[in-house]
Design an enzyme around this catalytic site. Sequence first.
Site, PDB file in Angstrom:
ATOM      1  N   GLU A   1       0.852  -1.189   0.000  1.00 48.90           N
ATOM      2  CA  GLU A   1       0.000   0.000   0.000  1.00 48.90           C
ATOM      3  C   GLU A   1       0.890   1.241   0.000  1.00 48.90           C
ATOM      4  OE1 GLU A   1      -2.952  -0.410   3.293  1.00 48.90           O
ATOM      5  OE2 GLU A   1      -2.018  -2.385   3.463  1.00 48.90           O
TER       6      GLU A   1
ATOM      7  N   ARG B   1      -6.654  -1.555  -5.518  1.00 48.35           N
ATOM      8  CA  ARG B   1      -7.637  -0.638  -4.933  1.00 48.35           C
ATOM      9  C   ARG B   1      -7.022   0.754  -4.820  1.00 48.35           C
ATOM     10  NH1 ARG B   1     -12.235  -0.128  -2.373  1.00 48.35           N
ATOM     11  NH2 ARG B   1     -12.376   1.276  -0.577  1.00 48.35           N
TER      12      ARG B   1
ATOM     13  N   TYR C   1      -8.083   4.750  -3.146  1.00 52.88           N
ATOM     14  CA  TYR C   1      -9.055   5.466  -2.329  1.00 52.88           C
ATOM     15  C   TYR C   1      -8.387   6.661  -1.661  1.00 52.88           C
ATOM     16  CZ  TYR C   1      -6.835   2.562   1.284  1.00 52.88           C
ATOM     17  OH  TYR C   1      -5.924   1.931   2.093  1.00 52.88           O
TER      18      TYR C   1
ATOM     19  N   ASP D   1      -7.433   8.655   1.765  1.00 51.32           N
ATOM     20  CA  ASP D   1      -7.171   8.376   3.168  1.00 51.32           C
ATOM     21  C   ASP D   1      -6.684   9.661   3.828  1.00 51.32           C
ATOM     22  OD1 ASP D   1      -6.554   7.381   5.638  1.00 51.32           O
ATOM     23  OD2 ASP D   1      -4.915   6.096   4.980  1.00 51.32           O
TER      24      ASP D   1
ATOM     25  N   GLU E   1      -4.317   6.846  -1.629  1.00 51.42           N
ATOM     26  CA  GLU E   1      -3.629   5.608  -1.285  1.00 51.42           C
ATOM     27  C   GLU E   1      -3.947   4.562  -2.351  1.00 51.42           C
ATOM     28  OE1 GLU E   1      -3.015   2.470   2.428  1.00 51.42           O
ATOM     29  OE2 GLU E   1      -3.695   4.525   2.765  1.00 51.42           O
TER      30      GLU E   1
ATOM     31  N   TRP F   1     -11.790  -7.599  -0.693  1.00 56.27           N
ATOM     32  CA  TRP F   1     -10.602  -8.376  -1.026  1.00 56.27           C
ATOM     33  C   TRP F   1     -10.926  -9.874  -1.074  1.00 56.27           C
ATOM     34  CZ3 TRP F   1      -6.528  -5.993  -2.921  1.00 56.27           C
ATOM     35  CH2 TRP F   1      -6.278  -4.659  -2.576  1.00 56.27           C
TER      36      TRP F   1
END
Length: 478
Positions: free
Chosen positions: A8, A66, A68, A70, A75, A435
Amino acid sequence: MDRIVGIETEYGCLLSEDEPHVNSELWPAKVKNYLFRKADAGTIDLHYRDYEEPPGNGGFLLNGGRLYLDMGHIEYASPECLHLHDLVTYELAGDDLLQSSLIALGAEDRVSFIKNNVDHHTGATFGCHENYLMKREAQFTPPILGTLLTFLATRQIFTGSGRVGQSNPLAFDFERPQSEPQVNFQLSQRADHIVNDIYQWVQFNRAIINARDEPLADYRKYRRLHLLIGDSNMSPYANALKIGTTACVLSLLEEGRLPRNLVLADAVQSTRDISRDPMQRWIVRLESGKTIAALDVQWEFHQLAQKYLHNSSAETNWLLENWGFVLEAIPHNRHVLIGGVDWITKKWLLEAFVESEGLSWDDPWLQSIDLEYHNIDPRRGLFFGVTPGKRIAEWNNSVRRPSATHVPPANTRASGRARAVAFFQNCNFPYVINWDSIACDSRDFLVMGNPFETYNDEVERFLAKPRATNTSSDCTDR
């Protein structure tokens, strides 16, 4: 590598003087909206994921990963990868998605995304979190955890991204830090921000290892090791070493092969001491009272990996060879690691600039150069202007694959998830994508508890089911 791994990456946003700085949180949202609503890079979430992730805050991508928001920044989480080459490739896909969005929005000359871990102005830190799937039966006794912490504290000698200056974050008990001598340059961007060795609540008490047990898979078979200590790497070669060596050590852990009597007296303090050591001797104290150099610690882990993991795969052999190459070069021929080890590359660039401009190391100009090293725009990022040696250049070039932004890994459950993402892009059904599962109509769901399975056939059958609202207007041809 043959281990499910994901990474990540949190990105900083840097605006030019021509762009109003109130837009620093607006642009991440613009880019997120462009990717999901204009570029069709994925499917946006229709539901709350938690109280900080409302509907529309992000979603899953066509590559199985993914993206999104944050706390105001973007992220990107890579899809699950089984092999080291894929992991590095799909980590880079995050950079490509963001940079291509800025170009499409006509903002590439005014807005930059920075893949680093510190904000020199506010003292904030951005994370780079590593996720490793492990066997549930793996033993995490105090000596084993202590040995793992020793590896993680010392690996920064080749995984650190380097930084100008220092930060002095408050510890969890909010004690005011003691006055410290000035640090001109250090190995790791995250070292100053790590205040605990193992802890669960990470927002205000960042630990080397996050203790939460959330496998995102069948909890009876698997656990997930979630690491917070790592820097974001601009060099794909350094990223490969960071992930690959850690995966090797985890294999040694699962097989009961970790070295004995190699537990640090204080892993957090050792992490900071190694990062800040101006003489770069990197001496740490063990629980036994003995001292040892971080380089020697890494050689011990390397030798055990060589003994027990050599020839387990061609990729592991590549990793073991390059791990040894770097450990040999650090004390004897550091110049060959320029373009491969980030902190060495950045320090070389900064030293040349300091000498040519006659600057002191506390000049704010150096902080700007520090940031520009991490600019993901190939036209402007200082990393991209460095020409590494053949070994490193070949790896860095081999892992750049434009299709990774929209094509998933073919050998993990990211493949099945990506099929669902593509399907729901063209359907009006309510859906939930996670996930480890997908759901449709809020009543029908498919569990995908094994990350090593693709679930391609299962997903196809699930999506082909007749549904009450399934009319010709609800779906287009896929």
